[in-house]
Design an enzyme around this catalytic site. Structure first.
Site, PDB file in Angstrom:
ATOM      1  N   SER A 153       0.904  -1.134   0.070  1.00  0.00           N
ATOM      2  CA  SER A 153       0.001   0.060  -0.116  1.00  0.00           C
ATOM      3  C   SER A 153       0.618   1.051  -0.157  1.00  0.00           C
ATOM      4  O   SER A 153       1.989   1.114  -0.599  1.00  0.00           O
ATOM      5  CB  SER A 153      -0.983   0.048   1.254  1.00  0.00           C
ATOM      6  OG  SER A 153      -1.714   1.175   1.144  1.00  0.00           O
ATOM      7  N   TYR A 179      -5.631   7.500  -6.365  1.00  0.00           N
ATOM      8  CA  TYR A 179      -4.461   6.794  -5.963  1.00  0.00           C
ATOM      9  C   TYR A 179      -4.646   6.487  -4.615  1.00  0.00           C
ATOM     10  O   TYR A 179      -4.469   5.303  -3.793  1.00  0.00           O
ATOM     11  CB  TYR A 179      -3.226   7.661  -5.914  1.00  0.00           C
ATOM     12  CG  TYR A 179      -1.742   6.699  -5.400  1.00  0.00           C
ATOM     13  CD1 TYR A 179      -1.593   5.552  -6.066  1.00  0.00           C
ATOM     14  CD2 TYR A 179      -1.172   7.531  -4.349  1.00  0.00           C
ATOM     15  CE1 TYR A 179      -0.392   5.085  -5.400  1.00  0.00           C
ATOM     16  CE2 TYR A 179      -0.221   6.493  -3.797  1.00  0.00           C
ATOM     17  CZ  TYR A 179       0.298   5.646  -4.441  1.00  0.00           C
ATOM     18  OH  TYR A 179       1.479   4.990  -3.830  1.00  0.00           O
ATOM     19  N   LYS A 183      -4.912   2.703  -2.742  1.00  0.00           N
ATOM     20  CA  LYS A 183      -4.092   2.429  -1.681  1.00  0.00           C
ATOM     21  C   LYS A 183      -4.678   2.079  -0.419  1.00  0.00           C
ATOM     22  O   LYS A 183      -4.600   1.275   0.334  1.00  0.00           O
ATOM     23  CB  LYS A 183      -3.021   3.374  -1.410  1.00  0.00           C
ATOM     24  CG  LYS A 183      -2.265   3.752  -2.602  1.00  0.00           C
ATOM     25  CD  LYS A 183      -0.985   2.414  -2.825  1.00  0.00           C
ATOM     26  CE  LYS A 183      -1.539   1.684  -3.820  1.00  0.00           C
ATOM     27  NZ  LYS A 183      -0.412   0.338  -4.054  1.00  0.00           N
TER      28      LYS A 183
END
Length: 309
Positions: A153, A179, A183
């Site tokens: 992550s 993004y 994650k």
């Protein structure tokens, strides 16, 4: 929310390398699968695991490039953006009759221009999360009892939780929120996978590798880099960046634990006040959101081999 997010004093830190955390570890007879294990952090992870005896399999979108980077390492073709490609790779691996002891979901993309894959899925969510969801589910018959699954992550999970009302950014795209969501999804995936798999002795973790200059940043602009705090002194080497995922995959200090987010080669603490970029945000380790994401991902991919064999 009750959490096991507490440092355990691993003996390692942000300056440790993958080789440091594997000192004295013997992985002969073990099979490790590392997605994207031929460049950047993945390359260092593959090299470090191979050096202590593991047989490493590297599924790669560019297998020809991977083969050149990793002479003597087993390479397969896999495009996480293409669910058919994921299925083909998994079927071929299962046909080999081998088991998996370590599975590291290292491949991913960051802050790319708006891109659609598959049936119109937002690319960062699709590649970083849905591709790995499909891969783990399809490979599940090969995952041995006692195995570990590690999802790479990022502290980028601080940018955004799951946007339940617009997961695929159909109403306005923001590369950093996309993004961040992807994650966060990596962490939530590890949380729920651990819940489903722990009775079999399989444990799952998510990790933040630190700030490293790799090919992952190929979409970043000069303005993006200027917006990051700190300077080159804040960056780690790829060998240091690979350390936390290797530690999470192999450390005996984590025996009996799982569903945790790690950074700096230790379990991370809960994030402090908003605006500080350390630790793990509550939205990324919430078990209810983790279960909800698993259900959504199963609906999107048609795969849920763990809770519905």
């Amino acid at each position: 929310m009750m959490t096991g997010q507490r440092r355990i004093g691993s003996g390692f830190d942000a300056g440790s390398t993958a080789s440091d955390v594997l000192a004295g570890v013997d992985l002969r007879g073990k099979l490790a699968l590392v997605t994207g294990g031929y460049s950047g952090l993945g390359l260092e992870t593959t090299k470090a695991l191979s050096a202590v005896g593991a047989h490493v399999v590297v599924p790669a979108r560019r297998p020809e490039v991977a083969a050149k980077a990793l002479p003597g390492v087993e390479v397969g073709r896999l495009d996480l953006a293409d669910q058919d490609s994921v299925r083909t790779f998994a079927e071929d691996f299962l046909a080999s009759g081998r088991g998996i002891d370590l599975l590291i979901g290292n491949a991913g993309i960051m802050a790319c221009p708006e891109t659609r894959v598959g049936p119109g899925w937002e690319a960062q969510f699709a590649i970083n999360h849905l591709g790995h969801h499909a891969l783990v589910n399809l490979l599940w018959p090969a995952v041995r009892p006692g195995a570990r699954v590690v999802m790479v992550s990022s502290r980028g999970h601080h940018f955004s939780g799951i946007r339940w009302d617009d997961v695929h950014f159909e109403h306005g795209y923001d590369k950093w929120l996309a993004y961040g969501q992807a994650k966060t999804a990596n962490v939530l995936f590890a949380v729920h996978l651990d819940t489903l798999a722990r009775d079999r002795g399989v444990r799952a973790f998510a990790v933040h590798p630190g700030r490293i200059r790799t090919e992952l940043g190929r979409h970043l602009t000069r303005e993006d880099f200027a917006g990051f705090d700190g300077d080159d002194a804040g960056y780690r080497s790829p060998e240091q960046g690979a350390a936390t995922q290797v530690w999470a995959a192999t450390s005996p200090r984590l025996d009996g634990m799982g569903g945790l987010y790690c950074e700096d080669c230790d379990i991370a603490e809960p994030a402090p006040a908003e605006g500080e970029w350390t630790g793990v945000r509550e939205h990324a380790i919430d078990p209810e959101q983790a279960a909800r994401l698993w259900t959504l991902s199963a609906e999107l991919t048609g795969l849920d081999r763990l809770s519905r064999p």
